[in-house]
Design an enzyme around this catalytic site. Sequence first.
Site, PDB file in Angstrom:
ATOM      1  N   CYS A 116       0.819  -1.225   0.000  1.00 47.02           N
ATOM      2  CA  CYS A 116       0.000   0.000   0.000  1.00 47.02           C
ATOM      3  C   CYS A 116       0.848   1.268   0.000  1.00 47.02           C
ATOM      4  O   CYS A 116       0.354   2.355  -0.306  1.00 47.02           O
ATOM      5  CB  CYS A 116      -0.936   0.009   1.204  1.00 47.02           C
ATOM      6  SG  CYS A 116      -2.102  -1.353   1.189  1.00 47.02           S
ATOM      7  N   HIS A 256      -3.113   7.295   2.898  1.00 46.68           N
ATOM      8  CA  HIS A 256      -3.580   6.015   2.355  1.00 46.68           C
ATOM      9  C   HIS A 256      -4.931   5.680   2.980  1.00 46.68           C
ATOM     10  O   HIS A 256      -5.157   5.933   4.162  1.00 46.68           O
ATOM     11  CB  HIS A 256      -2.555   4.916   2.657  1.00 46.68           C
ATOM     12  CG  HIS A 256      -3.080   3.547   2.338  1.00 46.68           C
ATOM     13  ND1 HIS A 256      -3.648   3.244   1.127  1.00 46.68           N
ATOM     14  CD2 HIS A 256      -3.151   2.403   3.088  1.00 46.68           C
ATOM     15  CE1 HIS A 256      -4.034   1.979   1.134  1.00 46.68           C
ATOM     16  NE2 HIS A 256      -3.755   1.453   2.307  1.00 46.68           N
ATOM     17  N   ASN A 286     -10.301   0.314  -0.043  1.00 48.30           N
ATOM     18  CA  ASN A 286      -8.834   0.332   0.019  1.00 48.30           C
ATOM     19  C   ASN A 286      -8.305  -0.122  -1.338  1.00 48.30           C
ATOM     20  O   ASN A 286      -8.385  -1.300  -1.680  1.00 48.30           O
ATOM     21  CB  ASN A 286      -8.377  -0.613   1.135  1.00 48.30           C
ATOM     22  CG  ASN A 286      -6.858  -0.657   1.280  1.00 48.30           C
ATOM     23  OD1 ASN A 286      -6.121  -0.158   0.428  1.00 48.30           O
ATOM     24  ND2 ASN A 286      -6.384  -1.261   2.364  1.00 48.30           N
TER      25      ASN A 286
HETATM   26  O1  UT7 Z   1      -3.880  -1.267   3.663  1.00 53.27           O
HETATM   27  C1  UT7 Z   1      -2.848  -1.274   4.566  1.00 53.27           C
HETATM   28  C2  UT7 Z   1      -2.872  -2.282   5.622  1.00 53.27           C
HETATM   29  N1  UT7 Z   1      -4.156  -2.610   6.182  1.00 53.27           N
HETATM   30  C3  UT7 Z   1      -4.717  -1.916   7.188  1.00 53.27           C
HETATM   31  O2  UT7 Z   1      -4.220  -0.908   7.599  1.00 53.27           O
HETATM   32  C4  UT7 Z   1      -5.967  -2.498   7.829  1.00 53.27           C
HETATM   33  C5  UT7 Z   1      -5.838  -2.505   9.327  1.00 53.27           C
HETATM   34  N2  UT7 Z   1      -6.933  -3.179  10.005  1.00 53.27           N
HETATM   35  C6  UT7 Z   1      -8.195  -2.707  10.017  1.00 53.27           C
HETATM   36  O3  UT7 Z   1      -8.517  -1.711   9.404  1.00 53.27           O
HETATM   37  C7  UT7 Z   1      -9.225  -3.428  10.888  1.00 53.27           C
HETATM   38  O4  UT7 Z   1      -8.555  -4.286  11.775  1.00 53.27           O
HETATM   39  C8  UT7 Z   1     -10.269  -4.245  10.077  1.00 53.27           C
HETATM   40  C9  UT7 Z   1     -11.168  -3.292   9.292  1.00 53.27           C
HETATM   41  C10 UT7 Z   1      -9.579  -5.196   9.114  1.00 53.27           C
HETATM   42  C11 UT7 Z   1     -11.156  -5.048  11.033  1.00 53.27           C
HETATM   43  O5  UT7 Z   1     -11.773  -4.185  11.974  1.00 53.27           O
HETATM   44  P1  UT7 Z   1     -11.667  -4.452  13.516  1.00 53.27           P
HETATM   45  O6  UT7 Z   1     -12.404  -3.365  14.188  1.00 53.27           O
HETATM   46  O7  UT7 Z   1     -10.218  -4.629  13.883  1.00 53.27           O
HETATM   47  O8  UT7 Z   1     -12.486  -5.789  13.676  1.00 53.27           O
HETATM   48  P2  UT7 Z   1     -12.006  -7.183  14.299  1.00 53.27           P
HETATM   49  O9  UT7 Z   1     -11.146  -7.912  13.348  1.00 53.27           O
HETATM   50  O10 UT7 Z   1     -11.492  -6.957  15.700  1.00 53.27           O
HETATM   51  O11 UT7 Z   1     -13.389  -7.946  14.423  1.00 53.27           O
HETATM   52  C12 UT7 Z   1     -14.406  -7.521  15.363  1.00 53.27           C
HETATM   53  C13 UT7 Z   1     -15.620  -8.385  15.176  1.00 53.27           C
HETATM   54  C14 UT7 Z   1     -15.324  -9.875  15.174  1.00 53.27           C
HETATM   55  O12 UT7 Z   1     -16.402 -10.546  15.774  1.00 53.27           O
HETATM   56  P3  UT7 Z   1     -16.284 -11.068  17.305  1.00 53.27           P
HETATM   57  O13 UT7 Z   1     -15.123 -12.023  17.324  1.00 53.27           O
HETATM   58  O14 UT7 Z   1     -16.037  -9.838  18.134  1.00 53.27           O
HETATM   59  O15 UT7 Z   1     -17.598 -11.724  17.547  1.00 53.27           O
HETATM   60  C15 UT7 Z   1     -15.317 -10.225  13.693  1.00 53.27           C
HETATM   61  O16 UT7 Z   1     -15.657 -11.576  13.455  1.00 53.27           O
HETATM   62  O17 UT7 Z   1     -16.241  -8.090  13.919  1.00 53.27           O
HETATM   63  C16 UT7 Z   1     -16.414  -9.302  13.177  1.00 53.27           C
HETATM   64  N3  UT7 Z   1     -16.270  -9.000  11.773  1.00 53.27           N
HETATM   65  C17 UT7 Z   1     -17.318  -8.657  11.003  1.00 53.27           C
HETATM   66  N4  UT7 Z   1     -18.626  -8.509  11.265  1.00 53.27           N
HETATM   67  C18 UT7 Z   1     -19.425  -8.132  10.255  1.00 53.27           C
HETATM   68  C19 UT7 Z   1     -15.137  -8.980  11.021  1.00 53.27           C
HETATM   69  N5  UT7 Z   1     -15.436  -8.633   9.757  1.00 53.27           N
HETATM   70  C20 UT7 Z   1     -16.782  -8.425   9.716  1.00 53.27           C
HETATM   71  C21 UT7 Z   1     -17.671  -8.040   8.687  1.00 53.27           C
HETATM   72  N6  UT7 Z   1     -18.974  -7.890   9.004  1.00 53.27           N
HETATM   73  N7  UT7 Z   1     -17.257  -7.766   7.427  1.00 53.27           N
END
Ligand code: UT7
Length: 329
Positions: A116, A256, A286
Site C-alpha cells: 500500500c 492512504h 482500500n
Molecule cells: O492497507 C494497509 C494495511 N491494512 C490496514 O491498515 C488495515 C488494518 N486493520 C483494520 O482496518 C481493521 O482491523 C479491520 C477493518 C480489518 C477489522 O476491523 P476491527 O475493528 O479490527 O475488527 P475485528 O477484526 O477486531 O473484528 C471484530 C468483530 C469480530 O467478531 P467477534 O469475534 O467480536 O464476535 C469479527 O468476526 O467483527 C467481526 N467481523 C465482522 N462482522 C461483520 C469482522 N469482519 C466483519 C464483517 N462484518 N465484514
Amino acid sequence: MSQIHAVITGVGGYVPEYVLDNHELSTMMDTSDEWITTRVGIKERRILKEPGVGTSYMAAKAAEDLFAKTGTKPEEIDLIIVGTTTPDYVFPSCASMIAERLGIKNALAFDLQAACSGFIVSLTNAASFIETGRFKKALVFGAEKMSSITNYTDRTTAPLFGDGAGVVLVEPGSSEFGVMDSILRTDGIGGTHLMLKAGGSAKPASHDSVDNHEHTVYQEGQFVFKHAVTNMAGVSAELMEKNNLTGEDISWLIPHQANLRIIDATVQRTGVDNSKVMINIDRFGNTSAASIPLCMWESQKKFKKGDNIILTAFGAGFTWGAVWLKWAY
Ligand code: UT7
C-alpha cells in the site's frame, strides 16, 4: 543538495464502472452496511469486471487521461515506475505491459513492490531519477486490481478492497516546488501478518494452495491496525517537525485509505484541520497503492501553486512513510 527538483506537472486516474456496494456484499456473506461503515468507513468499491484484463488496463486508461490533460506524448516518456501488488503477471512487469498499451518505446520501465506504500515509494524513487538530470518525464503509477486477490467468501477481508489506478507526471523543475522531503521506513515484523501466502517462490501454486485460498489476501486485522495507526501518524508528524511545519501550514493531507479510523489518528497527531484531509475510502475502498494518486486525481482542481501537501501511507511488509510536496501549478 541537487538543484533540480522533481515536480508533479499532471495527474490522471481511472476507476472501473462496476460499483459493488455494501448491500450487494451483504447478500454474498455474513456482513452489514452498518458494520462496514462504522468499523472501516467504506460504502462501496469499484470492481474491474472486463474479462482477461488486469492492472495495466486501468493504468493505461489513467495515463491516457493524463496525456489528454497535459498534452504529453507517449514518445516523450523516459521513465515508468509502477507501484503495484497486483501486476498482470509475475513477469513481465506491469510497467512493460503499460508501456506496450501506450506505445512507449523510449523508457526505463519497472514495477516497485511496497504494497500500500507503493505510490509514495515509487514517487520518491522517480524524484531521485529526475534529480540526476538524466530523466525528463516520468510516469509514476499506483495501480491495483485488488479484486483479483480478494477472497469473496471471507467477510474479514472481502469488504475492504477495490480496484483503480492513478498516475502522476514528474518532471524537472525549480527548487521552490515539487518533492521537498520524505521519510520512508520498513519493518519486516509485518511479514507474516499481512500477505499472500502462496504463488511466490517460497510456496508456488498447488492444488492445496488454491483449495486453501492462499492466493488471496491474508490479514490479521487488529495487529495490522495497531501498527498502521502508530506508524502512519508518527511518520507524518516526524516529517512535519523535521521541516518546521505545523498543521496550519498544511494545505492538504492525503493519507492512504485503509480505514477511516487510521486516517483519523493521523489527522489528530498532525493537527491538520479535517477540511483539508482527502478521503475516497467511502466510494473506492482500500485501493492499496492507488489510493493516494486517486485522491489527487479527484481533488487536483482544489490544489493551488505553493500548497504544502503531505502524502502518507502504511502497508504490508510493513512499509510506511510520508512525502512533503509543494504543489507547482
Ligand atoms: O492497507 C494497509 C494495511 N491494512 C490496514 O491498515 C488495515 C488494518 N486493520 C483494520 O482496518 C481493521 O482491523 C479491520 C477493518 C480489518 C477489522 O476491523 P476491527 O475493528 O479490527 O475488527 P475485528 O477484526 O477486531 O473484528 C471484530 C468483530 C469480530 O467478531 P467477534 O469475534 O467480536 O464476535 C469479527 O468476526 O467483527 C467481526 N467481523 C465482522 N462482522 C461483520 C469482522 N469482519 C466483519 C464483517 N462484518 N465484514
